[in-house]
Design an enzyme around this catalytic site. Structure first.
Site, PDB file in Angstrom:
ATOM      1  N   PHE A 110       0.854  -1.187   0.000  1.00 48.83           N
ATOM      2  CA  PHE A 110       0.000   0.000   0.000  1.00 48.83           C
ATOM      3  C   PHE A 110       0.898   1.248   0.000  1.00 48.83           C
ATOM      4  O   PHE A 110       1.862   1.315   0.765  1.00 48.83           O
ATOM      5  CB  PHE A 110      -0.917  -0.025   1.229  1.00 48.83           C
ATOM      6  CG  PHE A 110      -2.029   0.972   1.142  1.00 48.83           C
ATOM      7  CD1 PHE A 110      -3.102   0.754   0.287  1.00 48.83           C
ATOM      8  CD2 PHE A 110      -2.013   2.135   1.889  1.00 48.83           C
ATOM      9  CE1 PHE A 110      -4.129   1.680   0.185  1.00 48.83           C
ATOM     10  CE2 PHE A 110      -3.030   3.065   1.798  1.00 48.83           C
ATOM     11  CZ  PHE A 110      -4.094   2.840   0.950  1.00 48.83           C
ATOM     12  N   ASP A 129       1.366  -5.115   8.301  1.00 46.34           N
ATOM     13  CA  ASP A 129       0.197  -4.243   8.170  1.00 46.34           C
ATOM     14  C   ASP A 129      -0.985  -5.137   7.808  1.00 46.34           C
ATOM     15  O   ASP A 129      -1.069  -5.658   6.697  1.00 46.34           O
ATOM     16  CB  ASP A 129       0.451  -3.197   7.071  1.00 46.34           C
ATOM     17  CG  ASP A 129      -0.768  -2.305   6.824  1.00 46.34           C
ATOM     18  OD1 ASP A 129      -1.857  -2.617   7.320  1.00 46.34           O
ATOM     19  OD2 ASP A 129      -0.620  -1.293   6.107  1.00 46.34           O
ATOM     20  N   TYR A 170     -11.237   1.301  10.766  1.00 49.42           N
ATOM     21  CA  TYR A 170     -12.495   1.681  10.102  1.00 49.42           C
ATOM     22  C   TYR A 170     -12.934   0.709   9.020  1.00 49.42           C
ATOM     23  O   TYR A 170     -14.001   0.861   8.453  1.00 49.42           O
ATOM     24  CB  TYR A 170     -12.388   3.096   9.522  1.00 49.42           C
ATOM     25  CG  TYR A 170     -11.110   3.372   8.740  1.00 49.42           C
ATOM     26  CD1 TYR A 170     -10.931   2.873   7.464  1.00 49.42           C
ATOM     27  CD2 TYR A 170     -10.083   4.129   9.304  1.00 49.42           C
ATOM     28  CE1 TYR A 170      -9.780   3.127   6.755  1.00 49.42           C
ATOM     29  CE2 TYR A 170      -8.923   4.393   8.611  1.00 49.42           C
ATOM     30  CZ  TYR A 170      -8.765   3.886   7.336  1.00 49.42           C
ATOM     31  OH  TYR A 170      -7.604   4.123   6.645  1.00 49.42           O
ATOM     32  N   LYS A 171     -12.098  -0.285   8.695  1.00 53.88           N
ATOM     33  CA  LYS A 171     -12.491  -1.204   7.622  1.00 53.88           C
ATOM     34  C   LYS A 171     -13.383  -2.299   8.219  1.00 53.88           C
ATOM     35  O   LYS A 171     -14.485  -2.032   8.664  1.00 53.88           O
ATOM     36  CB  LYS A 171     -11.255  -1.789   6.958  1.00 53.88           C
ATOM     37  CG  LYS A 171     -10.344  -0.753   6.282  1.00 53.88           C
ATOM     38  CD  LYS A 171      -9.190  -1.460   5.593  1.00 53.88           C
ATOM     39  CE  LYS A 171      -8.092  -0.535   5.136  1.00 53.88           C
ATOM     40  NZ  LYS A 171      -8.430   0.361   4.052  1.00 53.88           N
ATOM     41  N   ARG A 193     -13.201  -4.678  -6.451  1.00 55.45           N
ATOM     42  CA  ARG A 193     -13.125  -5.377  -5.163  1.00 55.45           C
ATOM     43  C   ARG A 193     -14.507  -5.440  -4.499  1.00 55.45           C
ATOM     44  O   ARG A 193     -15.229  -4.454  -4.460  1.00 55.45           O
ATOM     45  CB  ARG A 193     -12.170  -4.647  -4.211  1.00 55.45           C
ATOM     46  CG  ARG A 193     -10.808  -4.380  -4.777  1.00 55.45           C
ATOM     47  CD  ARG A 193      -9.894  -3.734  -3.743  1.00 55.45           C
ATOM     48  NE  ARG A 193     -10.371  -2.433  -3.286  1.00 55.45           N
ATOM     49  CZ  ARG A 193      -9.734  -1.664  -2.416  1.00 55.45           C
ATOM     50  NH1 ARG A 193      -8.613  -2.079  -1.863  1.00 55.45           N
ATOM     51  NH2 ARG A 193     -10.208  -0.490  -2.058  1.00 55.45           N
TER      52      ARG A 193
END
Ligand code: PLP
Length: 402
Positions: free
Chosen positions: A127, A199, A224-225, A372
């Site tokens: 990322f 991560d 928050y995911k 996704r």
């Protein structure tokens, strides 16, 4: 494999040990199908009540909230609630800051634990924020470190040598959903006395991370995911118990002090991961995050992870049953190697995601050709997969006819 029928999905839902949790989530806008847990998870119903309670506490207690309410303990209390979901030891996780900030702290900590070495290894496809931060951590390292970017997952393991201080691994790739075998990577790294920083943003709350079992040294991830902590939710930081006494605080703020309210002029680190807190905790954010973590209280994480794998299989079978041309699977077929979402390649992925949105389906696009579908074991039902398939088939027919 054939896509599951409506009756099969209903039967799976009827036998789902997590079925009651689905009703703990507030429904979104009517008619919309939501498959974007990778970006922001759905809202637990209890969020409204919790925020109302906090507002009342604030009104009534004002300053006394810091002493009479449980505001200050949030980072460690939430960390302990999160630990079982990550397969982490009690007392090894704190909830604080953002993933980006925690990653910088973890990498600097790791470099300080291997002061004679200079190299951080990371995957080129990690990322972006992880690469920027790894570059900065290497630059800021006392010895003047180096970030080595390698091509892929295999190269990550193959490149570790006696000069490597840290391997930074993105547990689940944010485009392909490939989930690393952490235990295998840690074994290779530890063979060279190299530390592993992980991560797990696209894994935590959806699939098994297993930090303790794999022997990971330090880890970070988003709140928050799939953890459903709300917009801008605090992130988390894991420090393996064996490193806790030696890992120095990178930002030694007062909240990481052994006695913050004593206002002592010299820094004395708190025991455990608490020393890695820097400033005042975001109480409103922690309140929302705690409502989501409390949903896991009586849940067997393994049952949740098994359900996530089964939902993913059902989604793959559903999409592979669509008439051609259809999206092509990009994610691993093996649920043990898949992360929180299932991704597909589509030659016009951006336009496809926009067409999905017009059909009230929320998925997400990543350049150049990735679509996704984020799946939550807590709020998705099998029938949601069937409904998605039904709507995709209609959409496909409309696109073919037009
Ligand atoms: C894998 C990964 N790491 C790090 C981040 C950055 O998190 P934050 O913006 O909360 O620092 C994200 C954000 O989506 C992510 O997906």
């Amino acid at each position: 494999m054939a896509s599951p029928t409506r009756a099969e999905c209903e039967s799976l839902d009827a036998r789902d040990p997590l079925a009651r949790i689905v009703n703990e989530f507030a429904p979104g806008e009517p008619g919309w199908l939501y498959y974007d847990a990778n970006s922001i998870g759905a809202m637990p119903m209890s969020a409204h009540r919790a925020l109302g309670r906090l507002a009342e506490e604030w009104r009534r207690l004002r300053r006394r909230g810091w002493s009479d309410a449980d505001w200050l303990d949030g980072p460690t209390r939430l960390g302990n609630k999160l630990a079982p979901v990550l397969g982490a030891e009690p007392g090894s996780v704190v909830v604080c800051d953002s993933t980006s900030i925690n990653l910088y702290k973890a990498l600097r900590m790791a470099l300080a634990l291997r002061p004679e070495r200079e190299k951080i290894i990371a995957e080129d496809g990690a990322f972006p924020t992880d690469l920027y931060i790894a570059g900065a951590a290497a630059r800021d390292h006392m010895a003047g470190g180096t970030l080595v970017r390698v091509d892929d997952a295999k190269a990550l393991g193959d490149s570790i040598d006696a000069d490597t201080a840290v391997v930074l691994v993105t547990h689940t790739d944010y485009r392909t959903s490939y989930r690393h075998d952490l235990a295998a990577l840690v074994t290779r790294a530890h063979h060279h006395d190299t530390l592993v920083v992980c991560d797990a943003s696209h894994s935590a709350g959806a699939v098994e991370v297993g930090l303790a079992a794999a022997g990971v040294d330090l880890a970070v991830g988003c709140g928050y995911k799939y953890l459903c902590g709300g917009p801008g939710a605090p992130a988390w930081l894991y420090v393996a118990p064996r490193h806790q006494a030696h890992a120095e605080s990178v930002i030694p703020g007062w909240m990481g002090h052994a006695d913050p309210m004593a206002m002592l002029p010299e820094y004395e680190p708190a025991p455990g991961p608490k020393r890695h807190l820097a400033g005042t905790p975001p109480v409103a954010g922690n309140t929302l995050m705690e409502t989501a973590l409390d949903l896991w209280k009586d849940l067997d994480p393994q049952a949740a992870f098994a359900k996530h794998g089964a939902l993913g299989d059902a989604l793959i079978n559903t999409i592979e049953d669509l008439p051609k041309p259809r999206p092509m699977l990009a994610a691993p077929r093996d649920p043990a190697r898949r992360g929180g979402f299932v991704s597909f390649r589509h030659p016009e992925a951006h336009a496809y995601v926009r067409a999905l949105e017009r059909a009230k389906i929320v998925a997400s696009y990543r350049a150049p050709d990735i679509v996704r579908f984020g799946l939550s074991p807590l709020y998705h039902r099998y029938i949601d997969i069937w409904t998605l398939g039904d709507r995709l088939r209609t959409l496909q027919m409309e696109r073919t006819e037009s």
